[in-house]
Design an enzyme around this catalytic site. Sequence first.
Site, mmCIF file in Angstrom:
data_model
loop_
_atom_site.group_PDB
_atom_site.id
_atom_site.type_symbol
_atom_site.label_atom_id
_atom_site.label_comp_id
_atom_site.label_asym_id
_atom_site.label_seq_id
_atom_site.Cartn_x
_atom_site.Cartn_y
_atom_site.Cartn_z
ATOM 1 N N CYS A 173 46.565 47.176 45.163
ATOM 2 C CA CYS A 173 45.196 46.648 45.182
ATOM 3 C C CYS A 173 45.227 45.205 44.698
ATOM 4 O O CYS A 173 45.680 44.914 43.587
ATOM 5 C CB CYS A 173 44.281 47.470 44.282
ATOM 6 N N ILE A 174 44.714 44.314 45.513
ATOM 7 C CA ILE A 174 44.856 42.887 45.185
ATOM 8 C C ILE A 174 44.055 42.510 43.933
ATOM 9 O O ILE A 174 44.535 41.731 43.101
ATOM 10 C CB ILE A 174 44.486 42.008 46.405
#
Lengths: 121, 130, 93
Positions: free
Chosen positions: B78-79
Amino acid sequence: MAQEKTLLAMCRHAPYGHTIAREGLEAVLACAAMDQVPEVLFINDGVLQLLEQNPKTIGEKNLRRNLQALPMFGVETLHVCRRSLEERGISLDNIDVPGAALALVDNPGPYIAGFDQVLSF
Amino acid sequence: MQFTLVVYGAPHASEGANTALRFARAVLASGHGIYRVFFYGDGVHNGSALVAPPQDEQDLLSQWQDLKIAHNLDLTLCIAAAQRRGVLNDSEASRLEKPSGNMADGFELAGLGQLAEAAAVSDRIVTFGS
Amino acid sequence: MTLHIVSQSPFSGSALKDCLSAFADGDALLLIEDAVYAAKGQTITQLKGKSVYCLEPDAVARGISIDPAIEAIDETRWVSLCTEHNPIVSWFR
């Protein structure tokens, strides 16, 4: 994207002790924005996210802003475990999330079992 | 059946990432598929190329990478969670004016939409806690 | 019905208690990681009458002998439990 599966986000953690509370709500908003609108259940310490908060005292952003965004993304009803509220001495009168309806869940077991997918936060 | 695994545990910190690897191998050995492994929260540290456990301890990073090569696994960090915790690829590092990227080969950075999409198309989601 | 997966020791947090408060008839419970410490001793009495499984490698790793009332399983059986149940809910901290 068509919503083929019913999705529950189960929020079990208090707002500031661990990032999981914030990241859980961020995931709920992201799912809703992708048209995978989950139902949200606040249970155990997760019900503490619903209280009014003033985290300026600890330099944190108010998690209630994420909560208040939920109705705008289509999560209009927040499900809340009745027993978890009672154990923590919280009455529904203490809780107001603008734009959202609150629905008490008396029996979380069958409620949870009714979903295809559950994300735990 | 298609499984999606959500991993919250940092490697060599809590046991969740190790358990997720064991489960992933069992899923694949049973003839099922893994649609995606989504690393969230502290789980994004699994994608750090800088993790260097002692030589007599297992190396979770190389195990993820081996599994990816063998089964073409989708390993997504997840960025947003990764930026918070300092796991960046080279282009994110340069965009955010950080000294260097540190994301390991085999991993991708992507938004939370990838979790939503995985929830929509997978038959089962299993979460591995921190 | 739901497969509940608990990974926290019953002596260090509320995950198992919280899970049992959200347990429906027909649900199954799997103890993994530090939750295997619930697979022996007095905690067993809370699990009576439920389908309870324990991940054997995690118990063996910790020197815990699994009570006969609980089914010891390996990772392959865990995968099949996942295919037999829906949804799957993790209780981890």
